[in-house]
Scaffold this motif. Sequence first.
Motif, PDB file in Angstrom:
ATOM      1  N   MET A  81       0.837  -1.207   0.000  1.00 15.68           N
ATOM      2  CA  MET A  81       0.000   0.000   0.000  1.00 15.68           C
ATOM      3  C   MET A  81       0.868   1.251   0.000  1.00 15.68           C
ATOM      4  SD  MET A  81      -3.032  -1.234   2.486  1.00 15.68           S
ATOM      5  CE  MET A  81      -4.255   0.032   2.275  1.00 15.68           C
ATOM      6  N   GLY A  82       1.991   1.182   0.723  1.00 12.45           N
ATOM      7  CA  GLY A  82       2.943   2.301   0.757  1.00 12.45           C
ATOM      8  C   GLY A  82       3.505   2.558  -0.631  1.00 12.45           C
ATOM      9  N   SER A  83       3.820   1.505  -1.349  1.00 14.34           N
ATOM     10  CA  SER A  83       4.333   1.645  -2.713  1.00 14.34           C
ATOM     11  C   SER A  83       3.280   2.283  -3.606  1.00 14.34           C
ATOM     12  CB  SER A  83       4.713   0.282  -3.279  1.00 14.34           C
ATOM     13  OG  SER A  83       5.617  -0.347  -2.425  1.00 14.34           O
ATOM     14  N   ILE A  84       2.030   1.800  -3.440  1.00 13.79           N
ATOM     15  CA  ILE A  84       0.923   2.375  -4.244  1.00 13.79           C
ATOM     16  C   ILE A  84       0.809   3.872  -3.972  1.00 13.79           C
ATOM     17  CG2 ILE A  84      -1.571   2.331  -4.651  1.00 13.79           C
ATOM     18  CD1 ILE A  84      -1.450  -0.688  -3.861  1.00 13.79           C
ATOM     19  N   LYS A  85       0.923   4.224  -2.703  1.00 11.15           N
ATOM     20  CA  LYS A  85       0.809   5.639  -2.298  1.00 11.15           C
ATOM     21  C   LYS A  85       1.910   6.469  -2.970  1.00 11.15           C
ATOM     22  CE  LYS A  85      -0.458   8.162   1.868  1.00 11.15           C
ATOM     23  NZ  LYS A  85       0.216   9.406   1.682  1.00 11.15           N
ATOM     24  N   LEU A  86       3.115   5.917  -2.967  1.00 11.83           N
ATOM     25  CA  LEU A  86       4.240   6.617  -3.598  1.00 11.83           C
ATOM     26  C   LEU A  86       4.021   6.780  -5.095  1.00 11.83           C
ATOM     27  CD1 LEU A  86       7.428   5.180  -1.870  1.00 11.83           C
ATOM     28  CD2 LEU A  86       6.765   7.579  -2.020  1.00 11.83           C
ATOM     29  N   GLN A  87       3.513   5.690  -5.698  1.00  7.82           N
ATOM     30  CA  GLN A  87       3.229   5.700  -7.143  1.00  7.82           C
ATOM     31  C   GLN A  87       2.212   6.782  -7.453  1.00  7.82           C
ATOM     32  OE1 GLN A  87       4.340   3.947  -9.703  1.00  7.82           O
ATOM     33  NE2 GLN A  87       5.394   2.153  -8.830  1.00  7.82           N
ATOM     34  N   LEU A  88       1.142   6.795  -6.665  1.00  3.46           N
ATOM     35  CA  LEU A  88       0.076   7.789  -6.875  1.00  3.46           C
ATOM     36  C   LEU A  88       0.633   9.199  -6.745  1.00  3.46           C
ATOM     37  CD1 LEU A  88      -3.012   6.273  -4.977  1.00  3.46           C
ATOM     38  CD2 LEU A  88      -2.810   6.665  -7.414  1.00  3.46           C
ATOM     39  N   HIS A  89       1.503   9.343  -5.749  1.00  2.00           N
ATOM     40  CA  HIS A  89       2.116  10.655  -5.507  1.00  2.00           C
ATOM     41  C   HIS A  89       2.964  11.093  -6.700  1.00  2.00           C
ATOM     42  CE1 HIS A  89       2.784  13.766  -2.597  1.00  2.00           C
ATOM     43  NE2 HIS A  89       4.076  13.790  -2.934  1.00  2.00           N
ATOM     44  N   SER A  90       3.700  10.115  -7.247  1.00  4.71           N
ATOM     45  CA  SER A  90       4.567  10.462  -8.390  1.00  4.71           C
ATOM     46  C   SER A  90       3.740  10.748  -9.657  1.00  4.71           C
ATOM     47  CB  SER A  90       5.593   9.370  -8.632  1.00  4.71           C
ATOM     48  OG  SER A  90       4.917   8.200  -8.974  1.00  4.71           O
ATOM     49  N   ILE A  91       2.627  10.008  -9.773  1.00  5.96           N
ATOM     50  CA  ILE A  91       1.744  10.230 -10.946  1.00  5.96           C
ATOM     51  C   ILE A  91       1.223  11.670 -10.971  1.00  5.96           C
ATOM     52  CG2 ILE A  91      -0.527   9.575 -11.916  1.00  5.96           C
ATOM     53  CD1 ILE A  91       0.086   6.698 -10.989  1.00  5.96           C
ATOM     54  N   LEU A  92       0.967  12.188  -9.749  1.00  7.25           N
ATOM     55  CA  LEU A  92       0.401  13.540  -9.623  1.00  7.25           C
ATOM     56  C   LEU A  92       1.204  14.589 -10.424  1.00  7.25           C
ATOM     57  CD1 LEU A  92      -0.690  14.009  -5.904  1.00  7.25           C
ATOM     58  CD2 LEU A  92      -2.117  14.188  -7.908  1.00  7.25           C
ATOM     59  N   TYR A  93       2.526  14.433 -10.440  1.00 12.26           N
ATOM     60  CA  TYR A  93       3.399  15.424 -11.139  1.00 12.26           C
ATOM     61  C   TYR A  93       3.260  15.366 -12.658  1.00 12.26           C
ATOM     62  CZ  TYR A  93       5.449  16.017  -6.565  1.00 12.26           C
ATOM     63  OH  TYR A  93       5.617  16.276  -5.238  1.00 12.26           O
ATOM     64  N   ASP A  94       2.817  14.180 -13.163  1.00 12.09           N
ATOM     65  CA  ASP A  94       2.712  14.029 -14.623  1.00 12.09           C
ATOM     66  C   ASP A  94       1.328  14.381 -15.163  1.00 12.09           C
ATOM     67  OD1 ASP A  94       5.288  13.049 -14.450  1.00 12.09           O
ATOM     68  OD2 ASP A  94       4.589  10.969 -14.188  1.00 12.09           O
ATOM     69  N   ILE A  95       0.404  14.606 -14.280  1.00 16.29           N
ATOM     70  CA  ILE A  95      -0.974  14.861 -14.732  1.00 16.29           C
ATOM     71  C   ILE A  95      -1.253  16.358 -14.773  1.00 16.29           C
ATOM     72  CG2 ILE A  95      -3.416  14.529 -14.120  1.00 16.29           C
ATOM     73  CD1 ILE A  95      -2.621  11.804 -13.016  1.00 16.29           C
ATOM     74  N   ASP A  97      -4.493  17.388 -15.978  1.00 16.52           N
ATOM     75  CA  ASP A  97      -5.946  17.531 -15.762  1.00 16.52           C
ATOM     76  C   ASP A  97      -6.233  17.724 -14.252  1.00 16.52           C
ATOM     77  OD1 ASP A  97      -8.652  17.284 -15.542  1.00 16.52           O
ATOM     78  OD2 ASP A  97      -8.834  15.469 -16.767  1.00 16.52           O
ATOM     79  N   GLU A  98      -6.786  18.906 -13.931  1.00 16.80           N
ATOM     80  CA  GLU A  98      -7.001  19.253 -12.502  1.00 16.80           C
ATOM     81  C   GLU A  98      -8.014  18.329 -11.816  1.00 16.80           C
ATOM     82  OE1 GLU A  98      -5.696  21.412 -10.158  1.00 16.80           O
ATOM     83  OE2 GLU A  98      -4.155  21.607 -11.709  1.00 16.80           O
ATOM     84  N   ASP A  99      -9.055  17.992 -12.587  1.00 18.72           N
ATOM     85  CA  ASP A  99     -10.101  17.129 -12.034  1.00 18.72           C
ATOM     86  C   ASP A  99      -9.532  15.751 -11.628  1.00 18.72           C
ATOM     87  OD1 ASP A  99     -12.745  16.755 -11.309  1.00 18.72           O
ATOM     88  OD2 ASP A  99     -13.164  15.629 -13.153  1.00 18.72           O
ATOM     89  N   LEU A 100      -8.748  15.204 -12.547  1.00 18.22           N
ATOM     90  CA  LEU A 100      -8.132  13.904 -12.296  1.00 18.22           C
ATOM     91  C   LEU A 100      -7.123  14.006 -11.144  1.00 18.22           C
ATOM     92  CD1 LEU A 100      -8.093  10.988 -13.396  1.00 18.22           C
ATOM     93  CD2 LEU A 100      -6.220  11.655 -14.893  1.00 18.22           C
ATOM     94  N   LYS A 101      -6.430  15.144 -11.136  1.00 19.24           N
ATOM     95  CA  LYS A 101      -5.445  15.383 -10.071  1.00 19.24           C
ATOM     96  C   LYS A 101      -6.112  15.368  -8.682  1.00 19.24           C
ATOM     97  CE  LYS A 101      -1.296  18.189 -10.130  1.00 19.24           C
ATOM     98  NZ  LYS A 101      -0.679  19.405 -10.619  1.00 19.24           N
ATOM     99  N   ASN A 102      -7.280  16.053  -8.627  1.00 14.31           N
ATOM    100  CA  ASN A 102      -8.023  16.089  -7.346  1.00 14.31           C
ATOM    101  C   ASN A 102      -8.466  14.694  -6.922  1.00 14.31           C
ATOM    102  OD1 ASN A 102      -7.768  18.810  -7.025  1.00 14.31           O
ATOM    103  ND2 ASN A 102      -9.705  19.301  -8.045  1.00 14.31           N
ATOM    104  N   LYS A 103      -8.935  13.941  -7.922  1.00 10.90           N
ATOM    105  CA  LYS A 103      -9.404  12.579  -7.618  1.00 10.90           C
ATOM    106  C   LYS A 103      -8.250  11.726  -7.078  1.00 10.90           C
ATOM    107  CE  LYS A 103     -13.443  12.095 -10.569  1.00 10.90           C
ATOM    108  NZ  LYS A 103     -13.955  11.633 -11.849  1.00 10.90           N
TER     109      LYS A 103
END
Lengths: 261, 212
Positions: A81-95, A97-103
């Motif tokens: 789950m920690g890895s998933i959290k990190l992945q999600l966090h890193s994805i945030l920088y590449d997105i 779209d604000e709506d998707l970013k908020n989600k």
Amino acid sequence: MGPQNNILPIILLSTSILFLFSTSLVLFFVVQKRKQYKHVIEKERLENAFKNQLLQTELEVQEQAFKYMSEEIHDNILQGMGSIKLQLHSILYDIRDEDLKNKITDSNDLLGKAINNLRNLSHSLNNSYVANVGLIEAIEKEISYINSTKQTKCSLRVKGNDYNLGAEKELLIFRIIQEAISNALKHGKPRSIDIALIYRPEKLNIKIKDDGAGFDTSIRNSDGIGLNNMSVRAKMLNGKLDIQSVKNSGTSIYLEVANDK
Amino acid sequence: MIYKYIYLSIISISLVIGIVNYRILNIGGKILTAYLLSVLTTEILALIVFKTDNLLVYITGCSFQYALVLFYFNESFSNIKKRNLGLITAPLSIFIFFIITHFKGIPTRKIYEYLILMEGFFIISFCLMAYYYLLVKDMSTQILRVFDFWIVSLLFLFWSLSYFYWGFSGIIFHYKYHYVIYYFIWVVNCILYGGIGYILYSYKKGKLGTAE
């Protein structure tokens, strides 16, 4: 000497023999029954000892299972789950779209909360956790976990100067408190649960009181397994456990543990 | 006469205890209360109403009390109740006894003696059956706390002490120092009825339980 005088010694002798016989029989009977009673008591004692031993083993197995689950949660699930959290966090920088970013941010927060809850659960399942943080802190963590659900208000009161009863004893006490809280939440639906630890030099008194539905203590159904576990744990502590409950008037559980240290 | 009054007082006190506790007593205790009532009635009738010729009163009373004691055994012990031995033995033995004594033309005094010998024989036999039941039954209570054990022991010791004296009371009556034996029997009787009263009292206090 008349015939009546001849028969008198016979009557006296017969009576003496009969009385002696009956007295001996009664005495023999009492001795036999005492032996039998001792045997019954000894049998009951052995049966109880065997039952306790069996329950103790069950609890030890349960404790091992808790430990295994705790390690699994900590080492595998939480890591993942920690890895998933990190992945999600890193994805945030590449997105962009604000709506998707908020989600993704919301999902990340939810995941963070789930990780915290799972960590708490992992801690409370781990048998070395109580030894590491101490009984009071372990209970406080448990309480904060319950309070976070905002359905039941749980509080802890500590009186006297606290002391360490030893890792094994504190774990057993913690499990009894966990069981009591779990039972209250599961069956009583209380608005509040009050836990009090009263440290006296010679003993520790624990009170767990809730204002839930309560139950009839004379009726023990299959749900009584939890109560049985509490009793066995209290026995393992050489403590005194008293459960008082009246239907619709809540439940009070009293535990007294001697301070051998 | 003072001995008679003491004796009647002891029976009365025991009876009062039985009546006061009647509701909480088990079936055995209730039968024993009826037994005490029967004993007291017989004694009063023999003392006041039929003062001159009271042997018939005693014969009737004893037969009734004998039936009650066997009824007590029947209701208190499963091994006896299973075949209703108490309920069958009492009327059957009394019936056969009176038929035989009637046709043999035995005098009243002798009838009384034989009746008591027969009663004693059956009561002692039933006591042994009751002991057997108590012995083989696996009980989780101490025997000294069992109501029926005390009653059976009291009846057993009473009958073993008085069996021959009652049975041969006609002969003893001619003996020079017969009053010594009668005082002895008086003491044994007082112990029996006082003992029953005390056991009924202890049952109420919760000191004693039943064998079942």
